[in-house]
Design a protein around this motif. Structure first.
Motif, PDB file in Angstrom:
ATOM      1  N   ILE A  54     -42.032 -17.191   6.256  1.00 53.39           N
ATOM      2  CA  ILE A  54     -41.097 -16.173   5.785  1.00 53.39           C
ATOM      3  C   ILE A  54     -41.919 -15.192   4.950  1.00 53.39           C
ATOM      4  O   ILE A  54     -42.758 -15.619   4.153  1.00 53.39           O
ATOM      5  CB  ILE A  54     -40.015 -16.796   4.872  1.00 53.39           C
ATOM      6  N   ALA A  55     -41.687 -13.899   5.128  1.00 52.61           N
ATOM      7  CA  ALA A  55     -42.310 -12.904   4.254  1.00 52.61           C
ATOM      8  C   ALA A  55     -41.216 -11.942   3.808  1.00 52.61           C
ATOM      9  O   ALA A  55     -40.395 -11.508   4.616  1.00 52.61           O
ATOM     10  CB  ALA A  55     -43.414 -12.151   4.977  1.00 52.61           C
ATOM     11  N   ILE A  56     -41.209 -11.633   2.523  1.00 55.32           N
ATOM     12  CA  ILE A  56     -40.191 -10.723   1.975  1.00 55.32           C
ATOM     13  C   ILE A  56     -40.701  -9.298   2.053  1.00 55.32           C
ATOM     14  O   ILE A  56     -41.828  -9.002   1.648  1.00 55.32           O
ATOM     15  CB  ILE A  56     -39.833 -11.115   0.532  1.00 55.32           C
ATOM     16  N   SER A  57     -39.861  -8.430   2.611  1.00 58.89           N
ATOM     17  CA  SER A  57     -40.235  -7.030   2.822  1.00 58.89           C
ATOM     18  C   SER A  57     -40.193  -6.232   1.523  1.00 58.89           C
ATOM     19  O   SER A  57     -39.499  -6.584   0.575  1.00 58.89           O
ATOM     20  CB  SER A  57     -39.282  -6.389   3.838  1.00 58.89           C
ATOM     21  N   GLU A  58     -40.933  -5.129   1.530  1.00 56.47           N
ATOM     22  CA  GLU A  58     -40.954  -4.175   0.419  1.00 56.47           C
ATOM     23  C   GLU A  58     -39.518  -3.769   0.091  1.00 56.47           C
ATOM     24  O   GLU A  58     -38.716  -3.556   0.989  1.00 56.47           O
ATOM     25  CB  GLU A  58     -41.741  -2.941   0.881  1.00 56.47           C
ATOM     26  N   GLY A  59     -39.196  -3.679  -1.193  1.00 55.91           N
ATOM     27  CA  GLY A  59     -37.861  -3.227  -1.596  1.00 55.91           C
ATOM     28  C   GLY A  59     -36.859  -4.357  -1.783  1.00 55.91           C
ATOM     29  O   GLY A  59     -35.730  -4.119  -2.197  1.00 55.91           O
ATOM     30  N   TYR A  60     -37.272  -5.589  -1.458  1.00 54.27           N
ATOM     31  CA  TYR A  60     -36.388  -6.750  -1.620  1.00 54.27           C
ATOM     32  C   TYR A  60     -37.031  -7.787  -2.531  1.00 54.27           C
ATOM     33  O   TYR A  60     -38.244  -7.827  -2.673  1.00 54.27           O
ATOM     34  CB  TYR A  60     -36.136  -7.438  -0.273  1.00 54.27           C
ATOM     35  N   SER A  61     -36.217  -8.628  -3.118  1.00 47.41           N
ATOM     36  CA  SER A  61     -36.711  -9.854  -3.751  1.00 47.41           C
ATOM     37  C   SER A  61     -35.648 -10.924  -3.579  1.00 47.41           C
ATOM     38  O   SER A  61     -34.512 -10.622  -3.182  1.00 47.41           O
ATOM     39  CB  SER A  61     -37.079  -9.630  -5.219  1.00 47.41           C
ATOM     40  N   ALA A  62     -36.031 -12.179  -3.843  1.00 52.17           N
ATOM     41  CA  ALA A  62     -35.126 -13.298  -3.600  1.00 52.17           C
ATOM     42  C   ALA A  62     -35.220 -14.294  -4.738  1.00 52.17           C
ATOM     43  O   ALA A  62     -36.302 -14.528  -5.278  1.00 52.17           O
ATOM     44  CB  ALA A  62     -35.487 -13.983  -2.283  1.00 52.17           C
ATOM     45  N   LEU A 113     -31.754  -9.616  -3.506  1.00 55.34           N
ATOM     46  CA  LEU A 113     -31.685  -8.383  -4.293  1.00 55.34           C
ATOM     47  C   LEU A 113     -32.492  -7.294  -3.595  1.00 55.34           C
ATOM     48  O   LEU A 113     -33.696  -7.466  -3.468  1.00 55.34           O
ATOM     49  CB  LEU A 113     -32.295  -8.619  -5.691  1.00 55.34           C
ATOM     50  N   PRO A 114     -31.901  -6.191  -3.158  1.00 53.81           N
ATOM     51  CA  PRO A 114     -30.460  -5.933  -3.037  1.00 53.81           C
ATOM     52  C   PRO A 114     -29.849  -6.858  -1.975  1.00 53.81           C
ATOM     53  O   PRO A 114     -30.528  -7.783  -1.507  1.00 53.81           O
ATOM     54  CB  PRO A 114     -30.399  -4.471  -2.608  1.00 53.81           C
ATOM     55  N   ALA A 115     -28.603  -6.595  -1.587  1.00 51.65           N
ATOM     56  CA  ALA A 115     -27.908  -7.446  -0.625  1.00 51.65           C
ATOM     57  C   ALA A 115     -28.715  -7.595   0.656  1.00 51.65           C
ATOM     58  O   ALA A 115     -29.370  -6.658   1.112  1.00 51.65           O
ATOM     59  CB  ALA A 115     -26.525  -6.877  -0.319  1.00 51.65           C
ATOM     60  N   TYR A 116     -28.648  -8.800   1.235  1.00 51.09           N
ATOM     61  CA  TYR A 116     -29.378  -9.105   2.465  1.00 51.09           C
ATOM     62  C   TYR A 116     -29.047  -8.112   3.578  1.00 51.09           C
ATOM     63  O   TYR A 116     -27.905  -7.742   3.778  1.00 51.09           O
ATOM     64  CB  TYR A 116     -29.030 -10.520   2.950  1.00 51.09           C
ATOM     65  N   SER A 117     -30.079  -7.673   4.282  1.00 50.54           N
ATOM     66  CA  SER A 117     -29.892  -6.960   5.543  1.00 50.54           C
ATOM     67  C   SER A 117     -31.032  -7.407   6.451  1.00 50.54           C
ATOM     68  O   SER A 117     -31.973  -8.057   5.995  1.00 50.54           O
ATOM     69  CB  SER A 117     -29.912  -5.442   5.337  1.00 50.54           C
ATOM     70  N   LYS A 118     -30.950  -7.044   7.724  1.00 51.59           N
ATOM     71  CA  LYS A 118     -31.907  -7.534   8.726  1.00 51.59           C
ATOM     72  C   LYS A 118     -33.369  -7.269   8.340  1.00 51.59           C
ATOM     73  O   LYS A 118     -34.252  -8.022   8.705  1.00 51.59           O
ATOM     74  CB  LYS A 118     -31.627  -6.895  10.092  1.00 51.59           C
ATOM     75  N   MET A 120     -34.830  -7.551   5.498  1.00 52.74           N
ATOM     76  CA  MET A 120     -35.317  -8.230   4.287  1.00 52.74           C
ATOM     77  C   MET A 120     -36.523  -9.121   4.558  1.00 52.74           C
ATOM     78  O   MET A 120     -37.412  -9.241   3.720  1.00 52.74           O
ATOM     79  CB  MET A 120     -34.196  -9.060   3.663  1.00 52.74           C
ATOM     80  N   TYR A 121     -36.529  -9.762   5.729  1.00 52.69           N
ATOM     81  CA  TYR A 121     -37.580 -10.725   6.040  1.00 52.69           C
ATOM     82  C   TYR A 121     -38.329 -10.352   7.303  1.00 52.69           C
ATOM     83  O   TYR A 121     -37.748  -9.806   8.227  1.00 52.69           O
ATOM     84  CB  TYR A 121     -36.975 -12.115   6.302  1.00 52.69           C
ATOM     85  N   THR A 122     -39.612 -10.715   7.324  1.00 53.52           N
ATOM     86  CA  THR A 122     -40.334 -10.769   8.583  1.00 53.52           C
ATOM     87  C   THR A 122     -40.821 -12.215   8.701  1.00 53.52           C
ATOM     88  O   THR A 122     -40.757 -12.978   7.724  1.00 53.52           O
ATOM     89  CB  THR A 122     -41.533  -9.800   8.619  1.00 53.52           C
ATOM     90  N   HIS A 123     -41.287 -12.590   9.888  1.00 52.46           N
ATOM     91  CA  HIS A 123     -41.743 -13.973  10.116  1.00 52.46           C
ATOM     92  C   HIS A 123     -43.144 -13.962  10.730  1.00 52.46           C
ATOM     93  O   HIS A 123     -43.308 -14.199  11.924  1.00 52.46           O
ATOM     94  CB  HIS A 123     -40.732 -14.718  10.999  1.00 52.46           C
ATOM     95  N   PRO A 124     -44.155 -13.672   9.880  1.00 58.26           N
ATOM     96  CA  PRO A 124     -45.511 -13.604  10.391  1.00 58.26           C
ATOM     97  C   PRO A 124     -46.032 -14.979  10.823  1.00 58.26           C
ATOM     98  O   PRO A 124     -45.578 -15.995  10.311  1.00 58.26           O
ATOM     99  CB  PRO A 124     -46.318 -13.089   9.191  1.00 58.26           C
ATOM    100  N   LYS A 125     -46.980 -14.967  11.756  1.00 54.80           N
ATOM    101  CA  LYS A 125     -47.623 -16.216  12.195  1.00 54.80           C
ATOM    102  C   LYS A 125     -48.491 -16.749  11.058  1.00 54.80           C
ATOM    103  O   LYS A 125     -49.044 -15.976  10.270  1.00 54.80           O
ATOM    104  CB  LYS A 125     -48.512 -15.952  13.421  1.00 54.80           C
ATOM    105  N   ILE A 126     -48.600 -18.084  11.002  1.00 49.66           N
ATOM    106  CA  ILE A 126     -49.487 -18.709  10.014  1.00 49.66           C
ATOM    107  C   ILE A 126     -50.926 -18.423  10.442  1.00 49.66           C
ATOM    108  O   ILE A 126     -51.303 -18.669  11.570  1.00 49.66           O
ATOM    109  CB  ILE A 126     -49.266 -20.234   9.946  1.00 49.66           C
ATOM    110  N   GLU A 127     -51.718 -17.876   9.514  1.00 49.05           N
ATOM    111  CA  GLU A 127     -53.126 -17.608   9.813  1.00 49.05           C
ATOM    112  C   GLU A 127     -53.941 -18.765   9.257  1.00 49.05           C
ATOM    113  O   GLU A 127     -53.916 -19.031   8.062  1.00 49.05           O
ATOM    114  CB  GLU A 127     -53.565 -16.283   9.174  1.00 49.05           C
ATOM    115  N   VAL A 128     -54.645 -19.440  10.155  1.00 49.77           N
ATOM    116  CA  VAL A 128     -55.431 -20.603   9.715  1.00 49.77           C
ATOM    117  C   VAL A 128     -56.867 -20.182   9.442  1.00 49.77           C
ATOM    118  O   VAL A 128     -57.466 -19.480  10.222  1.00 49.77           O
ATOM    119  CB  VAL A 128     -55.380 -21.714  10.799  1.00 49.77           C
TER     120      VAL A 128
END
Length: 128
Positions: A54-62, A113-118, A120-128
């Motif tokens: 899970i990665a939180i996008s710019e402009g959001y926090s959780a 924060l702010p309210a959830y919208s599509k 808010m998150y991206t789902h990057p691949k795990i980099e090993v």
């Protein structure tokens, strides 16, 4: 200014099964400033895709608040990982750009924060 208050009650909620043993319950959205949902994992992982984070996008926090059980958060930072266990009545505040996963048998309250919208998150691949 006029006093006002907004209530979300049990009848206002909607539960979706995101994956096997992984449920999200959305509450009524009363403001664009925040939203509250509940995440329930039954020995499962968020995100459900094993190779993603899970990665939180710019402009959001959780804010994740422990409600029941124990949730293991793993934070990924430049090849390093840090593990944090969240118990009931404990919380973690996560800011933009942070990559993580959650595993456990637990129920968490998620305040977006702010309210959830599509976006808010991206789902990057795990980099090993």
């Amino acid at each position: 200014s006029t006093m006002s208050y907004f209530v979300s009650q049990k009848g206002d909620t909607e539960t979706i099964e995101k994956a096997k043993d992984f449920f999200i319950t959305k509450t009524k959205e009363v403001s664009a400033d925040f939203s509250v949902s509940y995440i329930e994992l039954n020995d499962n992982r968020d995100p459900a895709e094993e190779d993603r984070l899970i990665a939180i996008s710019e402009g959001y926090s959780a804010i994740y608040v422990g409600v029941e059980g124990a949730a293991l958060f793993t934070f990924y930072e430049e090849g390093e990982t840090t593990e944090v266990v969240l118990q009931p009545q404990e919380y973690v505040y996560i800011t933009p750009g942070t990559k993580y996963e959650i595993v456990g048998k637990c129920r968490l309250m998620l305040i977006a924060l702010p309210a959830y919208s599509k976006g808010m998150y991206t789902h990057p691949k795990i980099e090993v």
